[in-house]
Design an enzyme around this catalytic site. Structure first.
Site, mmCIF file in Angstrom:
data_model
loop_
_atom_site.group_PDB
_atom_site.id
_atom_site.type_symbol
_atom_site.label_atom_id
_atom_site.label_comp_id
_atom_site.label_asym_id
_atom_site.label_seq_id
_atom_site.Cartn_x
_atom_site.Cartn_y
_atom_site.Cartn_z
ATOM 1 N N GLN A 37 59.401 -34.486 -24.456
ATOM 2 C CA GLN A 37 58.718 -34.183 -25.719
ATOM 3 C C GLN A 37 59.616 -34.545 -26.907
ATOM 4 O O GLN A 37 60.755 -34.101 -26.998
ATOM 5 C CB GLN A 37 58.364 -32.682 -25.753
ATOM 6 C CG GLN A 37 57.498 -32.267 -26.919
ATOM 7 C CD GLN A 37 56.105 -32.894 -26.893
ATOM 8 O OE1 GLN A 37 55.447 -32.907 -25.869
ATOM 9 N NE2 GLN A 37 55.672 -33.411 -28.011
ATOM 10 N N LYS B 82 49.264 -29.708 -22.738
ATOM 11 C CA LYS B 82 49.419 -30.613 -21.591
ATOM 12 C C LYS B 82 49.384 -29.836 -20.281
ATOM 13 O O LYS B 82 48.777 -30.268 -19.305
ATOM 14 C CB LYS B 82 50.732 -31.408 -21.727
ATOM 15 C CG LYS B 82 50.637 -32.485 -22.783
ATOM 16 C CD LYS B 82 51.990 -32.971 -23.275
ATOM 17 C CE LYS B 82 51.794 -33.930 -24.455
ATOM 18 N NZ LYS B 82 53.051 -34.271 -25.127
ATOM 19 N N ASP C 136 54.653 -41.984 -20.646
ATOM 20 C CA ASP C 136 54.503 -42.114 -22.095
ATOM 21 C C ASP C 136 54.438 -43.581 -22.509
ATOM 22 O O ASP C 136 54.043 -43.901 -23.624
ATOM 23 C CB ASP C 136 55.685 -41.437 -22.804
ATOM 24 C CG ASP C 136 55.241 -40.245 -23.629
ATOM 25 O OD1 ASP C 136 54.033 -40.100 -23.851
ATOM 26 O OD2 ASP C 136 56.111 -39.462 -24.060
#
Length: 299
Positions: free
Chosen positions: A104, A60, A127
């Site tokens: 995460q 990322k 997300d």
């Protein structure tokens, strides 16, 4: 269903499509920088030192650098308290240079994932997992601020490959919060007729055989056989399963939830594993971050 011996599916090259999208995003970021003197910012929070999580975070970070998005990396120790993690999230919520926040997953056992994800500002939930975003996704006539990255990537792959969704019969194999559930809601929003197959489904093979579109996200290596696929169907394989392979240096190779070799003799379109959905997930994360920034910049 029998395949014609010379039939091979069109490979949906997620890597190439993601590359195109990243080029489009880089151009947009340059435009925003020239116009506003600011660039989109993405904060990635990682707890502990799981190897797979660190690999994802590095991917990322590299992707952000490539398109000109500023990345904020927050590494916290495995034993961090839930309260400290949430206060770090609140700090990022109030940082005007951060337009997207990603925590995460998975988090260590002592931390309640729901509490942490619920603490992310809905305006920065790149997300797409905030209950308000998922709730709006589930409702007719409502638009979430962000769509979850992997499901959004699946639909983008279909759209960019010219696969029609409206009126088609779609089967989603798996019902996780991250992929199965949101992708079935997205397909429904796109006017597909959607069936979800899960561990308690009777005769999944018969249901999958009826599908014009199959989204496989069950995390079972090669669960879906080639003869389960309808001739000409579009198959998006989200699975990444490690199976042992002594010929590889690592001792394993990655395979999908679909038996690719067999299914590609029957399907009309199919994604490979790796190189199908994976690169799209990161591209959609970048897309969401830029969209979040554009809202803030008044675009």
């Amino acid at each position: 269903m029998a395949s014609s011996s010379d039939h091979t599916a069109k490979i949906i090259d997620g890597k190439a499509i993601a590359h195109t999208i990243r080029s489009e995003i880089a151009e947009e970021v340059r435009g925003l920088s020239e116009k506003h003197g600011k660039v989109p910012g993405l904060a990635v929070v990682i707890v502990g030192n799981r190897k797979d999580s660190q690999t994802y975070v590095n991917t990322k970070r590299k992707a952000c650098a490539e398109v000109g998005i500023k990345s904020f990396d927050v590494g916290l120790p495995e034993e961090v308290s839930e309260a400290d993690l949430i206060s770090k999230v609140h700090e990022l919520n109030s940082n005007p240079d951060v337009h997207g926040i990603l925590v995460q997953l998975p988090l260590p056992k002592h931390i309640n994932e729901e509490n942490v994800l619920g603490a992310i500002s809905i305006d920065k939930d790149v997300d797409g997992f905030h209950p308000l975003n998922i709730g709006k996704l589930a409702m007719k006539g409502r638009e979430p601020l962000f769509l979850p990255c992997t499901p959004k990537g699946c639909l983008e792959l279909l759209a960019r490959s010219g696969v029609k969704i409206k009126g088609q019969r779609a089967v989603v194999v798996g019902r996780s919060n991250i992929v199965g559930l949101p992708v079935s809601l997205l397909l429904l929003k796109a006017d597909a007729t959607v069936t979800t197959v899960h561990s308690h489904t009777k005769d999944p093979e018969a249901i999958i055989r009826e599908a014009d579109i199959v989204i496989a996200a069950c995390g079972q290596a090669h669960m879906i056989k080639g003869n389960w696929i309808k001739l000409g169907a579009a198959v998006i394989d989200v699975g990444t399963n490690a199976v042992s392979d002594p010929s590889k240096k690592s001792g394993y190779r990655l395979v999908g939830d679909v038996d690719f070799a067999e299914a590609s003799k029957v399907a009309g379109f199919i994604t490979p594993v790796p190189g199908g959905v994976g690169p799209m997930t990161v591209a959609m994360l970048l897309r969401n971050t830029v969209d979040g920034a554009k809202r803030v910049f008044g675009e």
